[in-house]
Scaffold this active site. Structure first.
Site, PDB file in Angstrom:
ATOM      1  N   SER A   1       0.797  -1.226   0.000  1.00 32.72           N
ATOM      2  CA  SER A   1       0.000   0.000   0.000  1.00 32.72           C
ATOM      3  C   SER A   1       0.831   1.278   0.000  1.00 32.72           C
ATOM      4  O   SER A   1       0.370   2.297  -0.496  1.00 32.72           O
ATOM      5  CB  SER A   1      -0.967  -0.005   1.181  1.00 32.72           C
ATOM      6  OG  SER A   1      -0.271  -0.159   2.396  1.00 32.72           O
TER       7      SER A   1
ATOM      8  N   HIS B   1      -5.203  -3.125  -2.988  1.00 33.93           N
ATOM      9  CA  HIS B   1      -4.799  -2.192  -4.049  1.00 33.93           C
ATOM     10  C   HIS B   1      -4.619  -2.855  -5.416  1.00 33.93           C
ATOM     11  O   HIS B   1      -4.254  -2.196  -6.380  1.00 33.93           O
ATOM     12  CB  HIS B   1      -3.495  -1.481  -3.658  1.00 33.93           C
ATOM     13  CG  HIS B   1      -3.662  -0.648  -2.428  1.00 33.93           C
ATOM     14  ND1 HIS B   1      -4.174   0.631  -2.450  1.00 33.93           N
ATOM     15  CD2 HIS B   1      -3.434  -0.933  -1.127  1.00 33.93           C
ATOM     16  CE1 HIS B   1      -4.223   1.105  -1.219  1.00 33.93           C
ATOM     17  NE2 HIS B   1      -3.789   0.176  -0.389  1.00 33.93           N
TER      18      HIS B   1
ATOM     19  N   LYS C   1     -11.522   1.272  -2.329  1.00 31.73           N
ATOM     20  CA  LYS C   1     -10.436   1.786  -3.167  1.00 31.73           C
ATOM     21  C   LYS C   1     -10.888   1.777  -4.631  1.00 31.73           C
ATOM     22  O   LYS C   1     -11.681   2.619  -5.003  1.00 31.73           O
ATOM     23  CB  LYS C   1      -9.171   1.000  -2.865  1.00 31.73           C
ATOM     24  CG  LYS C   1      -8.668   1.451  -1.474  1.00 31.73           C
ATOM     25  CD  LYS C   1      -7.721   0.565  -0.771  1.00 31.73           C
ATOM     26  CE  LYS C   1      -7.435   1.183   0.601  1.00 31.73           C
ATOM     27  NZ  LYS C   1      -7.028   0.218   1.591  1.00 31.73           N
TER      28      LYS C   1
HETATM   29  C1  LIG Z   1      -6.905   0.107   2.988  1.00 27.21           C
HETATM   30  C2  LIG Z   1      -6.342  -1.227   3.326  1.00 27.21           C
HETATM   31  C3  LIG Z   1      -6.953  -2.067   4.258  1.00 27.21           C
HETATM   32  C4  LIG Z   1      -8.120  -1.605   5.099  1.00 27.21           C
HETATM   33  O1  LIG Z   1      -9.277  -1.519   4.359  1.00 27.21           O
HETATM   34  P1  LIG Z   1     -10.444  -0.569   4.878  1.00 27.21           P
HETATM   35  O2  LIG Z   1     -11.640  -1.045   4.160  1.00 27.21           O
HETATM   36  O3  LIG Z   1     -10.038   0.819   4.536  1.00 27.21           O
HETATM   37  O4  LIG Z   1     -10.522  -0.778   6.372  1.00 27.21           O
HETATM   38  C5  LIG Z   1      -6.445  -3.328   4.452  1.00 27.21           C
HETATM   39  N1  LIG Z   1      -5.353  -3.744   3.774  1.00 27.21           N
HETATM   40  C6  LIG Z   1      -4.721  -2.956   2.890  1.00 27.21           C
HETATM   41  C7  LIG Z   1      -3.521  -3.480   2.175  1.00 27.21           C
HETATM   42  C8  LIG Z   1      -5.194  -1.670   2.649  1.00 27.21           C
HETATM   43  O5  LIG Z   1      -4.556  -0.878   1.797  1.00 27.21           O
END
Ligand SMILES: *Cc1c(COP(=O)(O)O)cnc(C)c1O
Length: 388
Positions: A178, A206, A238
Site C-alpha cells: 500500500s 490495491h 479503493k
Molecule cells: C486500505 C487497506 C486495508 C483496510 O481496508 P479498509 O476497508 O479501509 O478498512 C487493508 N489492507 C490494505 C492493504 C489496505 O490498503
C-alpha cells in the site's frame, strides 16, 4: 491541569517536534481528480479511487435506489436480521468475480483481516508476514494470539528458511504494497505455501480492480487460483469507489468465518444501499476495461516523465507511485509546498513506513487528465530538487 491532560499535551508536543503530527483536511466536494478545500480547487493525487468510481453517476443512482428500497440502516448484524438480499447478491457476484466458491462481506478491510486471523489462528500458531504488510494484517496477527514472525520485504529466501521448521500455520501478504506500490512475489509465496502446507492469505486491497485484464487483481494478473491462494481479502473503498470489504474462498473457509470471525459476528451489517452501490461499481470494474487501460497509460506517462526529471521515484508498476524523500520534516515540507500550489499529495511518515523512509505517496486515477499529470511533474521538478 490533570495528570492525563498534561501527559497527552507533552506527548503531542513531542510528536509535533518530530514532524510526525498528523492533521486532516476538510474536503467539501466529491472525490475526483480535483477536490474543493476551503472553497478552493486542488488537484488531488492522494486518493485510492483509482478507477474514478467514487462519484460515478451509475454508482450514485444504485445507492439512491437501494436507499429507497431498503432504507438506510441495516438494523442488525448479519447473523441477527441485518443480512439483506442486496448483501446476498453482492456476495454471490464477488464470488463469481474472484472465481471462488463463496465470498463474505465485512464492514471494512481492517475488520476483515482481524476476522480472518481471529478465526484461523490461536495461541500455539505461527503466522509469517511480509515486513511491509498493511497495519491491519499486523494487528490481526497480534490480536489472534498467534506468534507473528515478519520476514524482510518480498524476501522469499528468508521466508523459506523460516518455513523450514514446519511450524507456520499461515503466510500473509499484501498483493500490492500500500505504501510502496510494488506487487508481491505471490507466485513464489504460493509455491512455498504449498510445499510447507501453510495456507497463503493475500490482501489485495490495491490490486483488485486495477490489475488483471478483468480487474481480478494481482492473482488474475499472475494466473493464480484458489488452490494457490485459499484466502483472498479485498476492499471495496479503493478501486471499487464505495466502502466495505470481503473475503473470498472455499465453502468451508466462509462458513468458518460466519461461525467464528468476531469482527463479522459482533458488528452491524453494512447499509444494504451500499451493497447496491458496490454491485453497480463491480459491473463497471469488469466491463469498462478502458479504465485500466487509461490508468496504465497515465502511469507510464508519469514514470517516464519522472525518470527524465531525475525524480527519486520508487519502482512501482501500479497507480501507487511513491517519491522517496527520507526525512520526515522534508517530506512534510514538500507536501506543503505542493499544497501551496494547489496540489494535494500526502507525506507518509513513520510509523506507517520505516524510519528514514518518509515519502510522498502519489496516486493516479484513470480520471486524471494527461495535462494534470504533466502539471504534477512540473511542480515536483521545481520543488523536489530544492527540498530533497
Ligand atoms: C486500505 C487497506 C486495508 C483496510 O481496508 P479498509 O476497508 O479501509 O478498512 C487493508 N489492507 C490494505 C492493504 C489496505 O490498503
Amino acid at each position: 491541569m490533570s495528570g492525563l491532560k498534561r501527559g497527552l499535551r507533552d506527548a503531542l508536543a513531542r510528536r509535533r517536534d518530530d514532524h510526525l503530527y498528523r492533521t486532516r483536511r476538510v474536503i467539501e466536494s466529491p472525490q475526483g481528480p480535483e477536490v474543493v478545500i476551503d472553497g478552493q480547487r486542488y488537484l488531488n493525487f492522494c486518493s485510492n479511487d483509482y478507477l474514478g468510481l467514487a462519484n460515478h453517476p451509475q454508482v450514485i443512482e444504485a445507492m439512491q435506489r437501494g436507499a429507497a428500497r431498503y432504507g438506510v440502516g441495516s438494523g442488525a448484524a448479519h447473523l441477527i436480521c441485518g443480512h439483506s438480499s442486496a448483501h446476498h447478491a453482492l456476495e454471490e457476484e464477488l464470488a463469481a468475480f474472484t472465481k471462488r466458491q463463496r465470498a463474505l462481506l465485512f464492514s471494512t478491510g481492517y475488520m476483515a483481516n482481524l476476522g480472518v486471523m481471529g478465526a484461523l489462528l490461536g495461541r500455539g500458531d505461527t503466522v509469517l508476514e511480509d515486513r511491509l504488510n498493511h497495519a491491519s494484517l499486523i494487528d490481526a496477527a497480534r490480536l489472534s494470539g498467534a506468534r507473528l514472525q515478519r520476514y524482510p520485504h518480498a524476501d522469499v529466501a528468508t521466508l523459506e528458511k523460516r518455513l523450514a521448521d514446519g511450524k507456520a500455520t499461515l503466510i500473509a501478504s499484501d498483493g500490492v504494497f500500500s505504501m510502496d506500490g510494488d506487487i508481491s512475489p505471490v507466485v513464489q509465496l504460493a509455491a512455498l505455501a504449498r510445499e510447507h502446507k501453510a495456507p497463503l492469505m493475500i490482501d489485495d486491497a490495491h490490486g483488485l480492480g486495477v490489475l488483471g485484464a478483468h480487474g481480478g487483481g494481482s492473482l488474475e494478473q499472475l494466473g493464480l487460483g484458489t488452490d494457490d491462494v485459499p484466502v483472498l481479502m479485498g476492499t471495496l473503498g479503493k478501486a471499487f469507489g464505495t466502502f466495505g470489504a470481503f473475503v473470498a474462498g472455499s465453502e468451508e473457509l466462509i462458513e468458518t468465518l460466519i461461525q467464528q470471525a468476531r469482527s463479522y459476528i459482533y458488528t452491524t451489517a453494512l447499509p444494504p444501499a451500499l451493497a447496491e452501490a458496490t454491485r453497480a461499481s463491480l459491473k463497471l470494474v469488469q466491463t469498462e476495461t478502458w479504465r485500466r487501460e487509461r490508468l496504465r497509460q497515465l502511469i507510464a506517462r508519469f514514470t517516464s516523465g519522472a525518470a527524465e526529471l531525475n525524480l527519486p521515484l520508487m519502482p512501482s508498476p501500479t497507480p501507487i507511485q511513491p517519491l522517496l524523500v527520507g526525512d520526515s520534516a522534508q517530506a512534510l515540507a514538500l507536501s506543503e509546498k505542493l499544497f501551496a500550489r494547489n496540489i494535494i499529495v500526502s507525506a507518509i511518515r513513520p510509523p506507517t513506513v520505516p524510519q528514514g523512509q518518509a515519502r510522498l505517496r502519489i496516486t493516479l486515477s484513470c480520471a486524471h487528465s494527461e495535462a494534470q499529470v504533466d502539471r504534477l511533474l512540473e511542480e515536483l521538478s521545481v520543488h523536489t530538487h530544492d527540498t530533497v
